[in-house]
Design a protein around this motif. Sequence first.
Motif, PDB file in Angstrom:
ATOM      1  N   CYS A   1     -20.200  45.885  14.311  1.00  0.00           N
ATOM      2  CA  CYS A   1     -20.778  44.613  14.759  1.00  0.00           C
ATOM      3  C   CYS A   1     -20.230  43.410  13.983  1.00  0.00           C
ATOM      4  O   CYS A   1     -20.212  42.294  14.497  1.00  0.00           O
ATOM      5  CB  CYS A   1     -22.289  44.632  14.618  1.00  0.00           C
ATOM      6  N   HIS A   2     -19.816  43.635  12.727  1.00  0.00           N
ATOM      7  CA  HIS A   2     -19.494  42.476  11.888  1.00  0.00           C
ATOM      8  C   HIS A   2     -18.010  42.299  11.606  1.00  0.00           C
ATOM      9  O   HIS A   2     -17.633  41.353  10.919  1.00  0.00           O
ATOM     10  CB  HIS A   2     -20.299  42.543  10.594  1.00  0.00           C
ATOM     11  N   ASP A   3     -17.190  43.198  12.109  1.00  0.00           N
ATOM     12  CA  ASP A   3     -15.737  43.036  11.931  1.00  0.00           C
ATOM     13  C   ASP A   3     -15.261  41.793  12.661  1.00  0.00           C
ATOM     14  O   ASP A   3     -15.499  41.623  13.864  1.00  0.00           O
ATOM     15  CB  ASP A   3     -15.015  44.271  12.487  1.00  0.00           C
TER      16      ASP A   3
ATOM     17  N   ILE B   1     -10.905  44.451   6.283  1.00  0.00           N
ATOM     18  CA  ILE B   1     -11.987  44.213   7.238  1.00  0.00           C
ATOM     19  C   ILE B   1     -13.251  43.732   6.509  1.00  0.00           C
ATOM     20  O   ILE B   1     -13.894  42.761   6.917  1.00  0.00           O
ATOM     21  CB  ILE B   1     -12.283  45.500   8.054  1.00  0.00           C
ATOM     22  N   ALA B   2     -13.563  44.398   5.399  1.00  0.00           N
ATOM     23  CA  ALA B   2     -14.778  44.057   4.653  1.00  0.00           C
ATOM     24  C   ALA B   2     -14.717  42.631   4.124  1.00  0.00           C
ATOM     25  O   ALA B   2     -15.738  41.945   4.006  1.00  0.00           O
ATOM     26  CB  ALA B   2     -14.998  45.048   3.511  1.00  0.00           C
ATOM     27  N   ALA B   3     -13.503  42.188   3.798  1.00  0.00           N
ATOM     28  CA  ALA B   3     -13.356  40.818   3.304  1.00  0.00           C
ATOM     29  C   ALA B   3     -13.550  39.788   4.408  1.00  0.00           C
ATOM     30  O   ALA B   3     -13.708  38.604   4.137  1.00  0.00           O
ATOM     31  CB  ALA B   3     -11.978  40.652   2.657  1.00  0.00           C
ATOM     32  N   ASN B   4     -13.515  40.228   5.653  1.00  0.00           N
ATOM     33  CA  ASN B   4     -13.560  39.298   6.788  1.00  0.00           C
ATOM     34  C   ASN B   4     -14.738  39.560   7.720  1.00  0.00           C
ATOM     35  O   ASN B   4     -14.624  39.406   8.926  1.00  0.00           O
ATOM     36  CB  ASN B   4     -12.253  39.382   7.580  1.00  0.00           C
ATOM     37  N   VAL B   5     -15.856  39.988   7.164  1.00  0.00           N
ATOM     38  CA  VAL B   5     -17.006  40.208   8.046  1.00  0.00           C
ATOM     39  C   VAL B   5     -17.675  38.877   8.381  1.00  0.00           C
ATOM     40  O   VAL B   5     -17.502  37.896   7.668  1.00  0.00           O
ATOM     41  CB  VAL B   5     -18.039  41.177   7.421  1.00  0.00           C
ATOM     42  N   GLY B   6     -18.428  38.898   9.504  1.00  0.00           N
ATOM     43  CA  GLY B   6     -19.116  37.665   9.919  1.00  0.00           C
ATOM     44  C   GLY B   6     -20.093  37.953  11.055  1.00  0.00           C
ATOM     45  O   GLY B   6     -20.393  39.113  11.362  1.00  0.00           O
ATOM     46  N   THR B   7     -20.573  36.850  11.640  1.00  0.00           N
ATOM     47  CA  THR B   7     -21.527  36.979  12.746  1.00  0.00           C
ATOM     48  C   THR B   7     -20.851  37.641  13.949  1.00  0.00           C
ATOM     49  O   THR B   7     -19.726  37.299  14.276  1.00  0.00           O
ATOM     50  CB  THR B   7     -22.023  35.582  13.149  1.00  0.00           C
ATOM     51  N   PRO B   8     -21.563  38.554  14.607  1.00  0.00           N
ATOM     52  CA  PRO B   8     -20.943  39.245  15.754  1.00  0.00           C
ATOM     53  C   PRO B   8     -20.534  38.268  16.849  1.00  0.00           C
ATOM     54  O   PRO B   8     -21.251  37.313  17.151  1.00  0.00           O
ATOM     55  CB  PRO B   8     -22.042  40.179  16.251  1.00  0.00           C
ATOM     56  N   GLY B   9     -19.386  38.527  17.424  1.00  0.00           N
ATOM     57  CA  GLY B   9     -18.921  37.731  18.560  1.00  0.00           C
ATOM     58  C   GLY B   9     -18.862  38.591  19.800  1.00  0.00           C
ATOM     59  O   GLY B   9     -19.320  39.738  19.800  1.00  0.00           O
TER      60      GLY B   9
ATOM     61  N   THR C   1     -11.921  40.898  12.258  1.00  0.00           N
ATOM     62  CA  THR C   1     -10.453  40.983  12.321  1.00  0.00           C
ATOM     63  C   THR C   1      -9.970  41.542  13.643  1.00  0.00           C
ATOM     64  O   THR C   1      -8.817  41.379  14.009  1.00  0.00           O
ATOM     65  CB  THR C   1      -9.915  41.902  11.207  1.00  0.00           C
ATOM     66  N   GLY C   2     -10.863  42.224  14.358  1.00  0.00           N
ATOM     67  CA  GLY C   2     -10.471  42.835  15.628  1.00  0.00           C
ATOM     68  C   GLY C   2      -9.672  44.117  15.444  1.00  0.00           C
ATOM     69  O   GLY C   2      -9.108  44.643  16.401  1.00  0.00           O
ATOM     70  N   THR C   3      -9.625  44.651  14.219  1.00  0.00           N
ATOM     71  CA  THR C   3      -8.814  45.863  13.976  1.00  0.00           C
ATOM     72  C   THR C   3      -9.667  47.108  13.820  1.00  0.00           C
ATOM     73  O   THR C   3      -9.145  48.213  13.755  1.00  0.00           O
ATOM     74  CB  THR C   3      -7.973  45.704  12.693  1.00  0.00           C
ATOM     75  N   TYR C   4     -10.981  46.938  13.766  1.00  0.00           N
ATOM     76  CA  TYR C   4     -11.849  48.099  13.525  1.00  0.00           C
ATOM     77  C   TYR C   4     -12.271  48.715  14.847  1.00  0.00           C
ATOM     78  O   TYR C   4     -12.877  48.044  15.693  1.00  0.00           O
ATOM     79  CB  TYR C   4     -13.091  47.661  12.740  1.00  0.00           C
ATOM     80  N   LYS C   5     -11.899  49.987  15.041  1.00  0.00           N
ATOM     81  CA  LYS C   5     -12.257  50.646  16.304  1.00  0.00           C
ATOM     82  C   LYS C   5     -12.757  52.047  16.036  1.00  0.00           C
ATOM     83  O   LYS C   5     -12.180  52.782  15.252  1.00  0.00           O
ATOM     84  CB  LYS C   5     -11.034  50.708  17.218  1.00  0.00           C
ATOM     85  N   LYS C   6     -13.831  52.428  16.732  1.00  0.00           N
ATOM     86  CA  LYS C   6     -14.302  53.802  16.668  1.00  0.00           C
ATOM     87  C   LYS C   6     -13.474  54.628  17.640  1.00  0.00           C
ATOM     88  O   LYS C   6     -13.083  54.140  18.703  1.00  0.00           O
ATOM     89  CB  LYS C   6     -15.780  53.865  17.083  1.00  0.00           C
ATOM     90  N   PHE C   7     -13.278  55.889  17.294  1.00  0.00           N
ATOM     91  CA  PHE C   7     -12.490  56.747  18.186  1.00  0.00           C
ATOM     92  C   PHE C   7     -13.387  57.250  19.330  1.00  0.00           C
ATOM     93  O   PHE C   7     -14.533  57.615  19.085  1.00  0.00           O
ATOM     94  CB  PHE C   7     -11.895  57.921  17.397  1.00  0.00           C
ATOM     95  N   PRO C   8     -12.895  57.251  20.573  1.00  0.00           N
ATOM     96  CA  PRO C   8     -13.756  57.541  21.744  1.00  0.00           C
ATOM     97  C   PRO C   8     -14.556  58.838  21.643  1.00  0.00           C
ATOM     98  O   PRO C   8     -15.631  58.928  22.212  1.00  0.00           O
ATOM     99  CB  PRO C   8     -12.762  57.618  22.900  1.00  0.00           C
TER     100      PRO C   8
END
Lengths: 537, 442
Positions: free
Chosen positions: A159-161, A196-204, A163-170
């Motif tokens: 929810c808080h990534d 990713i942890a350095a760039n967390v924020g409000t969910p978009g 960077t757009g690089t964090y993905k769960k595997f299907p």
Amino acid sequence: MHSTKKSGKSFLNQLILFIAIAIPWLIGAIYINKTKSAAKSDSITVVNFQRDKAPKADHSKYAVLQQDFKSPEGVTAACLSCHNYTAGDIMKTAHWNWDRDYVTETGDTIKLGKKNILNNFCIGIPSNEPRCTSCHIGYGWKNNQFDFKDENRVDCLICHDKTGTYKKFPSGAGYPVTEETVSDGVTYFPPDYQYIAANVGTPGKDNCGACHFTGGGGNNVKHGDIANEMKQVTREVDVHMGVDGANMDCVDCHKTHRHNISGNLYSIASTDTNRVSCSMCHTEIPHKNNILNVHSKKVACQTCHIPQFAKVSATKMSWDWSTAGQFKEDGSYKIVKDSMGNVTYHTMKGSFVWEKNVSPEYQWFNGRAKHYVIGDKIDTSEVVSLNGLEGRYADNRSKIVPVKVHLAKQIYDSENNYLINPHLFGKDSTAYWKNYDWKKAAQTGMDSVGLPFSGKYGFAETEMSWPVNHMVAPMSESLQCADCHGANSRIAALNDFYLIGRDRSKTLDYAGFALIVFSAFGVFVHAFMRILGKNKK
Amino acid sequence: MKKSTYIYRSFERFWHWSQALLIFFLALTGFEMHGSFKIFGFENVVRWHNLAAWAFLVLIVFAVFWHFVTGEWKQYIPTTKFIKAQVDYYLTGIFRGAPHPTHKTVYNKFNPLQRLIYLGLKLLVIPVQVITGIIYMTYIYPNESLHVEGLGNIAILHTFGAFLLLAFVIAHVYLTTTGDTPASAIKAMITGWEEIDVDENEERLKNLHKAVDKSVAGYYRLGANGFIEDVNDAWLGMYKCSDRSKVIGQHYNITRDEADLSSFTNQLNQVMKGEILTGVTVRRKCMDGSFGYHILSANPVYTEGIISGVEGFIINIDQKEESREYLYNAVKDSGAGYYRLNSDGIIETVNDAWLKMYKYASVAEIAGKHFSITRPVTEIVKLEETFAKVIQGEIISGALAIRICKDGTTGKHILSANPVYEGNKIIGMEGFILDINEEFAL
């Protein structure tokens, strides 16, 4: 001389009479014109709406996040080292538990939710966990032994990534990959947790959309009104989320308190609580024309303002599992696509119908929904409703809402007369997608929910109602009066009340018409006879 | 007799045409809402219909007020009398050119069918439309305080009313053409004036009552059985009675001495047979037992074509010493003509009523002329005899006279004459004349 004077005076009298009669009409016409132009103005009332997009903290500065994380749980532990109440908050939410309290028809309160409910898409989660729980905000829910109390299993990043690089595997039970993996033509990379942890924020939109835009196993399959394209649409598609519109994020409306995100989707929700409504920002009287405002007592805003959904990509309108399991002659999957590129047949899943620019169906809805609870007996002579929206005209809490109705044919136990929770996904020999044997899949699936399987099965017709809340159109696209108050009424199916313009008593209309014709005819004959009588003389 | 009459007043016409326009407009917008046709668009017609409904309500409030204040509501009291005749007229008579069975007057503007239909509109159709309309406007949706489970019945009732109104309008517009000329009724509703039949009896009685109420002449009405039904203040004064209730309901025999009673009964019997008495001199018995003299007129009272009583007026002639003033007062407002001659028989003055009867325009035209100018040759002698008697001190009452008017036409009137005194000397003759309508001439 005298008579001219008199006629002059009577002319004046008649002029005064004419003016006296005309003036009220003039005032009426001016009033109508004046109010009409105001009603057509483009100003929109918005109250209580605040948006704070500025970051609240720079997480790259926190020492605890500047480590080489070996696992996603490690990141969670680091988050919780500061946000030490947050896991507790998360664990109270439906996003974590995948269930809510539900009062059955017998009055018992049970836990019901995504976890144990049956839908008419991929049907049920038990025994299929690793695939379905890739959308759970946790790590490792691979079977019914998942520990919902383990705080380190909370997935903060999905929810808080930012960077757009964090993905769960299907099919990873909620985990991202640990090494580069390809699935369905998409390559998944192990996440750079420190970055990713350095760039967390409000969910978009990206964060919410990761699961909600592709529910049901593909883009726009389930909802119809939210899909991947919502990240980049014009206001013609959605005035709120459109980049040239208000460009809002999901959480701008779905306000969140201690990680409890407001808003219900009644495919699983059942109570009139924690809802999001248009009136929170637009008030109960947003229109200049009060006749429209009074409609809001019985008509949800969405009904007029979402004339169509699935405006960019098509959505699945029906799903026939009974045709699944057909292979090509060479033994490979049989896959059929329609002209738009939508899969209309797949060996694994059966046949689908996709539609674009769909006009919703309309139902009465008071915020409460009934659900099919696994084990409930069904009557296959009619379409089985998996989630029935409650409401009727005479109920003061009910409003007309737009709904996407999804139909399906899905497996049921023809001896026990209940729907089957099939074991579709898995590496074992009983999974349907391994050996395409419904009986084995049904047995394993029903074992996982503790219900007997008779060995006999069929396919029952079912339907689900998905209220449509997104893709609000610009004002010019809103429904007009005659769309409902007319011969081809959109709400023709809601016939438990009299709707002017749509409804009429045919008997009265015929009788009334006959009366008018009779009067006119009588007058005609009478006049004719009078003229005849006069001529005779 | 046809007479141009102001029959529809300003507000009435304003109300009628505004209502007509509103009903037309409401029907137009209402039936579009109903889905019968598509012209202006649903949103527009809803707003217009609602606005017109409010306008109609305001108009109704004013109209109700007007009807009660003016008493015009009485015009709508239904009657079954002549209703069959009216129906027969519309079904058959009208084609033969038969006359209307009922006559329009200011006091009775509507025929019995109109009364019935208009009353039905006012008490049934329009209230139903208003009430259902208000419910439809107010309780658009089921609501806690008044749980209306749908407006189906309300809407159907409202639509039914609309059909009735529409049918009414068709018939109403058509029936306006059944007047004297096809456009006369519509023209009357625009201008207010219409050529209508004047009920002469009604007119005469109305004028009589008006004149008698104001004047010092006494008025009385007796029922068929001879009981007194009505008297005016002047009558009570002459009979020296202060309490009307002591007279009303009594038999007429209390007003006469036994000696005079039988001739009075004979006179009344004649009237009950349809005759009219003009100017008989009689002796009355006052309530205090004293006697007095007056001139009496009597005519039958008709109710629905049958003689139901006797009425008339009396003029006092007993107070010789004050007769000059008395007569002057008596005739001033009574509609009777007054004249005064000097001792040479020259006309000194006359009043307006006299001028009217004789068709002169002003007193100047006749003052200074000899009385012989007022009689045809054959009648001059009679008047000369009368004049001679009065100059000798006699009083003449109730003489029948034939006059010759300025334009050469003749007329009949009753004449009274008495001497004019100055001190004890007779200096002339004066008196009054009461016109005898040709219709009732003996």
